[in-house]
Design an enzyme around this catalytic site. Structure first.
Site, PDB file in Angstrom:
ATOM      1  N   MET A 109      15.341  33.503  68.256  1.00  0.00           N
ATOM      2  CA  MET A 109      16.603  33.808  68.926  1.00  0.00           C
ATOM      3  C   MET A 109      16.514  34.934  69.950  1.00  0.00           C
ATOM      4  SD  MET A 109      18.258  31.412  67.743  1.00  0.00           S
ATOM      5  CE  MET A 109      19.959  31.673  68.246  1.00  0.00           C
TER       6      MET A 109
ATOM      7  N   ASN B  48       9.343  25.313  73.415  1.00  0.00           N
ATOM      8  CA  ASN B  48      10.580  25.596  72.680  1.00  0.00           C
ATOM      9  C   ASN B  48      11.254  24.271  72.341  1.00  0.00           C
ATOM     10  OD1 ASN B  48      12.784  27.126  71.635  1.00  0.00           O
ATOM     11  ND2 ASN B  48      13.941  26.720  73.506  1.00  0.00           N
TER      12      ASN B  48
ATOM     13  N   HIS C  37      15.039  22.664  71.802  1.00  0.00           N
ATOM     14  CA  HIS C  37      16.438  22.990  72.080  1.00  0.00           C
ATOM     15  C   HIS C  37      17.327  21.816  71.654  1.00  0.00           C
ATOM     16  CE1 HIS C  37      19.797  24.952  73.971  1.00  0.00           C
ATOM     17  NE2 HIS C  37      20.151  23.767  74.425  1.00  0.00           N
TER      18      HIS C  37
ATOM     19  N   GLY D 249      14.210  27.809  59.740  1.00  0.00           N
ATOM     20  CA  GLY D 249      12.806  27.398  59.826  1.00  0.00           C
ATOM     21  C   GLY D 249      12.531  25.948  59.483  1.00  0.00           C
ATOM     22  N   SER D 250      13.527  25.072  59.605  1.00  0.00           N
ATOM     23  CA  SER D 250      13.241  23.673  59.246  1.00  0.00           C
ATOM     24  C   SER D 250      12.284  23.023  60.253  1.00  0.00           C
ATOM     25  CB  SER D 250      14.533  22.854  59.119  1.00  0.00           C
ATOM     26  OG  SER D 250      15.164  22.699  60.363  1.00  0.00           O
ATOM     27  N   ASN D 251      12.364  23.414  61.515  1.00  0.00           N
ATOM     28  CA  ASN D 251      11.396  22.885  62.489  1.00  0.00           C
ATOM     29  C   ASN D 251       9.999  23.436  62.216  1.00  0.00           C
ATOM     30  OD1 ASN D 251      12.532  21.086  64.700  1.00  0.00           O
ATOM     31  ND2 ASN D 251      14.094  22.693  64.559  1.00  0.00           N
TER      32      ASN D 251
ATOM     33  N   LYS E  68      12.820  46.281  73.378  1.00  0.00           N
ATOM     34  CA  LYS E  68      12.324  44.927  73.610  1.00  0.00           C
ATOM     35  C   LYS E  68      10.821  44.971  73.917  1.00  0.00           C
ATOM     36  CE  LYS E  68      13.268  40.831  76.424  1.00  0.00           C
ATOM     37  NZ  LYS E  68      13.423  39.855  75.356  1.00  0.00           N
TER      38      LYS E  68
HETATM   39  C1  GRF Z   1      17.291  24.172  66.033  1.00  0.00           C
HETATM   40  O1  GRF Z   1      18.480  23.452  66.258  1.00  0.00           O
HETATM   41  C2  GRF Z   1      16.537  24.395  67.310  1.00  0.00           C
HETATM   42  O2  GRF Z   1      16.650  23.349  68.223  1.00  0.00           O
HETATM   43  C3  GRF Z   1      17.210  25.626  67.871  1.00  0.00           C
HETATM   44  O3  GRF Z   1      17.474  26.432  66.753  1.00  0.00           O
HETATM   45  C4  GRF Z   1      17.600  25.597  65.589  1.00  0.00           C
HETATM   46  C5  GRF Z   1      16.595  26.108  64.601  1.00  0.00           C
HETATM   47  O4  GRF Z   1      16.693  25.430  63.379  1.00  0.00           O
HETATM   48  N1  GRF Z   1      16.392  26.259  68.875  1.00  0.00           N
HETATM   49  P1  GRF Z   1      15.566  25.640  62.278  1.00  0.00           P
HETATM   50  O5  GRF Z   1      15.457  27.138  62.065  1.00  0.00           O
HETATM   51  O6  GRF Z   1      14.292  25.061  62.810  1.00  0.00           O
HETATM   52  O7  GRF Z   1      16.069  24.929  61.062  1.00  0.00           O
END
Ligand code: GRF
Length: 217
Positions: free
Chosen positions: A98, A123, A125, A12-14, A73
């Protein structure tokens, strides 16, 4: 008003970067509300990170819908959709979520004004798409021996990491890089890229022309 849910499965860092910018800078509050964090994993660290912010969190584990793969799903997405509907969420930012979202799910976020059509789902990536789609992009790019890598924020479509590109950023592979250092450098750039993307969306500074996204000032 744009009402956002951030969906994440892991660290969850993003998600934290988005929350941090949104709740600390406050300059988007008249245009956008971050309504919820949704995760498909009860133990996801994103739930810990989110505690620092005034945002509601919902864990909807996939194994809470255990009735055969396809049905599960659908049932899982239906549970998530009912939360999103209750909160009137109209935009989704995927941040390390995911699971692939079904067409049926995406249809709830379809936007079309005649000139432009897309799903209101973004999203992030960790590669310069269209290179290295899929779940292990930092490793795949590193193992391939790329000299330059990067990350991409894109609108989600029916494919895997194929939707229209909103923003990209790049970084160099250093000669003594380990995969860990390479990924760490990329991840810190991702945070800035996703925050910039959030501002573009909040301010409606984009037009989607099929695959090409035009940015406006
Ligand atoms: C990131 O590298 C993002 O680009 C990918 O999954 C990772 C998630 O990292 N889709 P975080 O959970 O946001 O730290």
């Amino acid at each position: 008003m744009k009402k956002i849910a951030i969906m994440a499965s892991g660290s969850g860092s993003n998600a934290e970067a988005l929350l941090d910018n949104y709740f600390n800078e406050k300059n988007l509050h008249h245009k956008m509300q971050i309504k919820a964090i949704i995760t498909d994993k009860k133990e996801a660290f994103v739930l810990e990170r989110a505690k620092k912010f005034p945002v509601s969190c919902y864990a909807v584990p996939y194994d809470s819908c255990p009735e055969g793969r396809d049905f599960s799903k659908k049932a899982h997405e239906r549970k998530i959709l009912s939360i999103l509907n209750d909160l009137e969420v109209n935009w989704i930012f995927l941040a390390g979520y995911m699971r692939l979202l079904s067409q049926e799910f995406l249809n709830h976020f379809y936007e079309s004004d005649g000139e432009s059509s897309y799903y209101r789902v973004l999203n992030i990536h960790p590669s310069l798409l269209p290179s290295f789609p899929g779940i292990s992009a930092y490793k795949d790019a590193f193992d391939y021996g790329v000299k330059i890598s990067g990350s991409t924020v894109h609108f989600v479509d029916e494919g895997v990491d194929t939707g229209p590109i909103l923003l990209q950023t790049s970084f160099k592979r250093e000669s003594n890089d380990t995969l860990e250092a390479f990924s760490k450098r990329g991840l810190s750039l991702e945070h800035k890229l996703y925050v910039n993307s959030m501002h573009i969306i909040a301010n409606d500074n984009f037009v989607v022309h099929k695959k090409n996204v035009e940015l406006r000032n």
